[in-house]
Design an enzyme around this catalytic site. Structure first.
Site, PDB file in Angstrom:
ATOM      1  N   SER A 109       0.836  -1.195   0.000  1.00 46.14           N
ATOM      2  CA  SER A 109       0.000   0.000   0.000  1.00 46.14           C
ATOM      3  C   SER A 109       0.876   1.254   0.000  1.00 46.14           C
ATOM      4  CB  SER A 109      -0.974  -0.043   1.179  1.00 46.14           C
ATOM      5  OG  SER A 109      -1.997   0.902   1.032  1.00 46.14           O
ATOM      6  N   ASP A 131      -6.157  -3.458  -2.168  1.00 47.31           N
ATOM      7  CA  ASP A 131      -5.085  -3.111  -1.237  1.00 47.31           C
ATOM      8  C   ASP A 131      -4.430  -4.355  -0.629  1.00 47.31           C
ATOM      9  OD1 ASP A 131      -3.761  -2.182   1.283  1.00 47.31           O
ATOM     10  OD2 ASP A 131      -4.595  -0.261   0.650  1.00 47.31           O
TER      11      ASP A 131
END
Length: 764
Positions: A96, A241
Site C-alpha cells: 500500500s 489493497d
C-alpha cells in the site's frame, strides 16, 4: 434501502466478507495461506521470487514498509535517518503506501525529493477522478457546459450499476508516475534497488507479489482501498489493497534473500467505541482488525537480528492526504529511537557514497520502436478507434511523455474505467500491450443535475436536469443522447451522433429539440412584459471534431415556434403566435480550458450562425451571428481571465422580437437584472480576477474575486432602456463544490443599478 445504497454497501462489505471467509478457510486448512519464506507462490499469484544476489562481505539488508494510507509519509522520515546513519538498503518490500515510498526509493528518488513531492500533494491532486480536462474529447468537454453534477450511473438490463470505487485511480496513477523514476514496464530486480509490492487478489483472497510491471500501475494496485479506489485489473486478476492480506511483507523480504530486515510498522489504530455508530464505521473497524492480525503474524517471524521501527503516529488519520509532511518528523524520531540497533549496520562513508551513487543511477528507459500495438480484447469499443486515439505508432521511437499522454487520451474518451500498458517479446517482435478496461457499468449512462438562482428581489428559479446516454451502438461509436430539463426553462433534446470513420473525425447528427422558456421585458429595472416561447425543431448536422480541441458543424433545421405575450401591453406583442422555422445553422467550437467553472489556464471560443430561410419553410428571413471567447492565466493562487461576446444581425433583415439578444445579470453586465437588456445587437467584454482562498476535501476551491465589465446593447426593443457604453462590475465569493459552482455576488452598474445574486450552477 434505496438502489444507490446497495451497490455502495456491497462494494464495501464484499471484500470484508471475502477476507473473513479466506481467513476462516485458512484456519480450517481449506485455502492455502500466504507462502512461507522461500516457498513458491500459489498458481494464481505472481511467479516465484528469485533471490537478489547477496552483498559481498556483509549481510543483505532489506527494508520492509507497511501500509497505512496518509500515515505512510512517515516512511520518508525513516529513510532520511537511514541515509544520515549510512545504513545500506539492498532490497525493499512494501504494501500500500509502503509500496509507494519503497518504489520511489527503489527507483532512485532521494528522501529529500520525496518530501518535496508529497509536500505539494493534496486529496484533490491524488483522488480527483478526471484526467486533465484538456485531454478529454470535445464531446465529453461539452458535458461541463451543463449543470449535471452526479457521477455516471450505469443502466443495464439487470438494473442500475455504479462504479467499483469512488474514484477510478487514473489521477492517482498520474501522481504515482512522478514517484516512479523509471517509466515503462520493468523487471523489479533490475531497478537501482530490487523491489517487491504486495496487492490482494479480490477473487481468491490471497496476496499477489509483483516482481515486474509498470511501477506506477503496481503501486496503484497495492493501495486500491476497497470501496474507495476501484480495483486494479492485472493479467485477469482483480486486485485491491495488499494490506488486507500482508500489510507488513516480512515473508516477501525473506524470499528476496534478506539476512537482516528493517521493518517499519505504521500501525492500524482501531476506532473508539463512540466512532462505531454506523455500518461504514463497523466495516472499517473489521478491515483494521484483519490488517492488524496479519501484521502480528509478520511481526512474529522477526528474528533478534532484525530491527523494528514503530512511528508514534497517534490519531493521525490514514485519510489525511492534505498534511502528509507532518508525519515525516515522526518517522525520523522513531528511527533515531533504535539508532543503537542500526549503528552496527552502517558502512564507512566512502563505501556508502559509492553504494548510493550506484542506486541513484537510473537505468535507461526502453524506447525501442514497437512492431505492434495490441489491445486486450474489447467487447464494445472498436480497437481501431482506440489505436487512432493514440499518437504512439508502431515502428516509431517511443516517447515516454507522449505515451503517458496517450493513456490519458484513452481514458478521456469516457469509455474506459482503467488504462495501462506493458511490453511483450513474442517471436522476435517487440509488442506494446495496451490494457484498456471498458467500464463494467456501461455502456449506457444516466446523470442528473440542478441549477438554482435568486436575485433577492422575489425572483427565484430552478432547473432540474437528467441526461441519458447510450454509447457504442455500432462499431463506429454511434451515441444516442437525450437531455431533459424542467424548471424555469423546460427542454428536451435528443441527438443521434453517428461518426463516419474510425477516427470519428467526421460525423452526422440528426436531433429533435423541444423548449419552453420565458423572456422577460424590462423598462429600466421594472419588468413590464413576459413572452412565452415554445419551440419544436428537427435538425440534421454534419461536421468534424478535432479530437480534443474543438468541433465544427453545418446543418439544416425545420420547426415551429409559438411566441405569445404572457403579461404586458399588447404593443409589445412578439408578433404572430405560430411561427414556422427553417434555417441553415453553423457552429465552430474550440475548447482548451482546464476548467469551465473556474478556469486557471487555457482558452475557449465559439462562433454561431443562424440563417432563417423562407426557402426552407421559415416565415421570416434574417441571419443572426454570435462570437465569443475566453482566455485564462494564473500565477500562484491568482487568476485573471478575459472574455468577450458579440452578436448582431448579418445583412439588412432585422431580427424578430422573439429572437433578440437578451443580456444582463451576473458577469453579463452585472448590476442589471438578469435578462434586463434586450436588443438587436450586442458587444461585451469583461475582466475577471479571483483568488483561490482555501482548499477543502469536499470543495475543489473557495474563491473571492471581482469583475470589470463594459458593453453595449443596441436596437433595444423598449425605448428608454440604458444605451451607449455600459460600465459595470461585481464582487463575489464562490465555491467549486461537488454539486457545481456556488456564487454569492453583488453587482453594480455605472448608472446606479445594483443587484445581489445567488447561484448554484453556471451563472451564464
Amino acid at each position: 434501502m434505496d438502489i444507490a445504497t446497495r451497490p455502495c454497501l456491497r462494494a464495501i462489505l464484499l471484500p470484508v466478507a471475502l477476507v473473513l471467509l479466506t481467513q476462516c478457510a485458512r484456519a480450517a486448512g481449506d485455502v492455502p495461506a500466504a507462502p512461507a519464506a522461500g516457498a513458491p507462490l500459489p498458481a494464481n499469484s505472481a511467479p516465484a521470487l528469485p533471490a537478489v544476489p547477496a552483498a559481498q562481505g556483509r549481510p543483505k539488508i532489506c527494508l520492509v514498509l507497511s501500509g497505512g494510507g496518509a500515515r505512510g509519509a512517515a516512511h520518508i522520515g525513516v529513510l532520511k535517518v537511514l541515509e544520515a546513519m549510512r545504513i545500506p538498503v539492498d532490497c525493499i518490500a512494501g504494501t500500500s503506501m509502503g509500496s509507494l515510498v519503497g518504489g520511489a526509493y527503489a527507483s532512485g528518488m532521494t528522501p529529500a525529493e520525496m518530501e518535496k513531492l508529497v509536500g505539494d500533494l493534496t486529496t484533490e491532486k491524488i483522488f480527483k477522478e478526471r484526467p486533465p480536462r484538456q485531454d478529454l474529447t470535445i464531446r465529453r468537454k461539452q458535458d461541463d457546459y451543463t449543470n449535471l453534477f452526479t457521477p455516471e450511473i450505469g443502466v443495464q438490463s439487470t438494473g442500475l450499476a455504479l462504479p467499483k470505487g469512488a474514484v477510478s485511480g487514473v489521477q492517482l496513477e498520474t501522481v504515482l508516475r512522478q514517484l516512479a523514476r523509471v517509466p515503462g514496464y520493468r523487471d523489479f530486480d533490475k531497478l537501482p534497488i530490487p523491489y517487491r509490492a504486495v496487492a490482494t487478489d479480490l477473487v481468491t483472497g490471497t496476496p499477489v507479489v509483483f516482481s515486474q510491471g509498470e511501477l506506477a500501475n503496481v503501486m496503484r494496485a497495492s493501495m486500491s482501498v476497497p470501496g474507495a479506489v476501484a480495483p486494479a485489473e492485472y493479467e485477469g486478476k482483480l486486485l485491491v489493497d495488499g494490506g488486507l492480506t500482508d500489510n507488513l511483507p516480512v515473508d516477501v523480504a525473506r524470499r528476496m534473500g534478506a539476512d537482516i530486515i528493517i521493518a517499519v510498522n505504521l500501525g492500524t489504530p482501531l476506532m473508539k467505541r463512540d466512532e462505531l455508530n454506523s455500518v461504514i464505521g463497523v466495516t472499517g473497524q473489521m478491515l483494521n482488525i484483519l490488517t492488524e492480525q496479519n501484521v502480528r503474524a509478520s511481526l512474529a517471524t522477526l528474528t533478534p537480528r532484525d530491527v523494528l521501527i514503530l512511528p508514534e503516529l497517534g490519531d493521525f488519520s490514514a485519510t489525511d492526504f492534505d498534511h502528509l509532511t507532518q508525519t515525516v518528523p515522526i518517522g525520523e524520531a522513531a528511527a533515531r529511537k533504535v539508532a543503537d540497533r542500526l549503528a552496527p549496520l552502517a558502512l564507512p562513508p566512502a563505501q556508502y557514497a559509492q553504494l548510493r551513487a550506484g542506486q541513484q543511477t537510473l537505468p535507461p528507459p526502453d524506447l525501442r520502436p514497437v512492431d505492434e500495438i495490441r489491445f486486450a480484447p474489447l467487447e464494445r469499443v472498436n480497437p481501431d478507434y482506440a489505436a487512432a486515439v493514440m499518437e504512439t505508432k508502431p515502428h516509431e521511437p517511443i516517447n515516454q511523455a507522449q505515451l503517458d499522454q496517450d493513456m490519458r487520451r484513452l481514458f478521456g474518451t469516457g469509455d474506459f474505467e482503467h488504462v495501462n500498458y506493458g511490453f511483450l517479446e513474442e517471436q522476435g517482435k517487440h509488442i506494446m500491450a495496451v490494457n484498456a478496461v471498458e467500464k463494467s457499468y456501461g455502456p449506457n449512462y444516466l446523470r442528473f443535475g440542478l441549477g438554482l438562482s435568486s436575485d433577492f428581489r422575489g425572483d427565484a428559479y430552478f432547473n432540474l436536469l437528467a441526461s441519458y446516454r447510450r454509447t457504442w451502438i455500432n462499431t463506429l461509436g454511434a451515441e444516442w443522447r437525450t437531455d431533459a430539463q424542467v424548471g424555469q426553462t423546460s427542454a428536451l433534446i435528443s441527438e443521434f451522433y453517428q461518426p463516419l470513420d474510425t477516427r470519428q473525425f467526421f460525423f452526422i447528427a440528426p436531433r429533435v429539440e423541444l423548449e419552453r422558456r420565458p423572456v422577460n421585458i424590462f423598462q429600466g429595472s421594472t419588468r413590464i412584459a413576459t413572452y412565452d416561447l415554445r419551440r419544436f425543431d428537427v435538425a440534421l448536422d454534419v461536421g468534424s471534431q478535432f479530437t480534443k480541441y474543438g468541433e465544427a458543424r453545418l446543418g439544416v433545421l425545420a420547426g415551429t415556434e409559438h411566441a405569445s405575450l404572457s403579461t404586458g401591453p399588447e404593443s409589445l406583442s412578439p408578433g404572430p403566435g405560430n411561427i414556422r422555422r427553417g434555417a441553415i445553422t453553423g457552429r465552430l467550437l474550440v475548447d482548451q480550458l482546464d476548467s469551465i467553472n473556474f478556469p486557471r489556464s487555457g482558452y475557449s471560443g465559439s462562433m454561431r450562425i443562424y440563417a432563417s430561410q423562407p426557402g426552407l419553410g421559415a416565415d421570416q428571413a434574417y441571419v443572426k451571428g454570435t462570437i465569443d471567447g475566453l482566455y485564462a492565466w494564473s500565477s500562484g493562487n491568482n487568476t485573471v481571465n478575459l472574455a468577450f461576446k458579440a452578436g448582431s444581425k448579418i445583412g439588412n433583415d432585422p431580427l424578430p422580437r422573439y429572437d433578440l439578444f437578451q443580456w444582463g445579470g451576473f458577469l453579463q453586465q452585472s448590476g442589471y437584472s438578469t435578462g434586463q437588456l434586450l436588443g438587436g445587437n450586442l458587444q461585451f467584454a469583461r475582466l475577471v480576477y479571483y483568488n483561490k482562498l482555501v482548499r477543502q476535501t469536499l470543495l475543489e476551491g473557495v474563491y473571492a474575486g471581482f469583475s470589470l465589465e463594459a458593453g453595449r446593447v443596441g436596437d433595444q426593443l423598449v425605448p428608454g432602456n440604458p444605451t451607449g457604453l455600459l460600465k459595470s462590475g461585481s464582487i463575489f465569493l464562490a465555491l467549486d463544490s461537488p454539486v457545481g459552482p456556488f456564487y454569492l455576488a453583488y453587482g453594480r452598474a455605472a448608472g446606479g443599478s445594483y443587484s445581489f445574486y445567488l447561484f448554484l450552477g453556471k451563472p451564464n
